[in-house]
Design an enzyme around this catalytic site. Structure first.
Site, PDB file in Angstrom:
ATOM      1  CB  CYS A  45      -0.904   0.010   1.235  1.00 49.35           C
ATOM      2  SG  CYS A  45      -2.088   1.382   1.245  1.00 49.35           S
ATOM      3  CB  CYS A 104      -5.725  -0.620   4.498  1.00 49.26           C
ATOM      4  SG  CYS A 104      -5.396  -0.041   2.819  1.00 49.26           S
TER       5      CYS A 104
END
Ligand code: CO
Length: 214
Positions: A45, A104
């Site tokens: 990410c 996230c």
């Protein structure tokens, strides 16, 4: 510290880092400037708290990195696919890691029923993962647990997207590598967790439908 001090301090820290590296190994940058032989491709990410080299404890030259929002491997993303192709066919990496992380923002956003403009198309990939595993996810009562499980399931699906590519299938059949691994990173502890994605079983399963090589 003012904003311009913060900016200028980057260059000071850079020179400090160069001094540290060359004190330990005078030929450090000379060696790195001519070639790279990373064993890993890390797909993670973009989140600023998930820096590949730092959390893996490895030096420059040891991991090839691709990062985007929520660590997705998307069939129409030439950026991601080009990185994958170069890492596998040219650098001959042995290990491909898809690394998700708990907390996230991309996963959280995908769970919100909102129009997020240009992000809609990207986040739809995560919503597709939700739909594929809806029964399991909807059975989880706790919101945080459900979100964490989606982080894990998303990693597994992205590993399968890696396996769906011809470059990975061909290389694995020809040279027995790369293998694909799914990890989850915990922001609150700094620890990496191997989700033990069953690579061979997933390869066989994926190739029932997405077989691109003999
Ligand atoms: Co993230």
């Amino acid at each position: 510290m003012t904003k311009s001090d913060i900016y200028e301090s980057v260059f000071e820290r850079n020179r400090e880092w160069v001094r540290e590296c060359t004190t330990k190994d005078p030929g450090f940058f000379e060696k790195l400037s001519t070639e790279q032989h990373p064993d890993f491709l890390f797909i993670g990410c973009s989140d600023s708290r998930v820096p590949a080299n730092t959390i893996m404890g490895v030096d420059p030259g040891e991991v090839f990195v691709h990062r985007n929002v929520a660590n997705l491997v998307v069939n129409t993303d030439f950026n991601g696919l080009s990185t994958l192709h170069y890492a596998v066919d040219h650098l001959k990496v042995d290990h491909i890691v898809v690394c998700g992380h708990y907390g996230c923002g991309g996963i959280k956003a995908a769970l919100q029923p909102r129009d997020l403009g240009i992000l809609n198309g990207w986040l739809r990939e995560i919503r597709d993962v939700y739909r594929l595993h809806q029964e399991e996810l909807d059975a989880i009562e706790d919101d945080q647990e459900r979100e964490n499980r989606l982080v894990q399931l998303n990693v597994r699906e992205q590993c399968q997207n890696v396996i769906k590519t011809a470059v990975v299938q061909r290389n694995y059949l020809e040279r027995g590598a790369p293998r694909v691994y799914g990890w989850a990173y915990d922001l609150s502890t700094g620890l990496l967790e191997d989700l033990e994605v069953p690579f061979e079983a997933d390869l066989d399963k994926v190739r029932e439908t997405y077989r691109l090589t003999r």
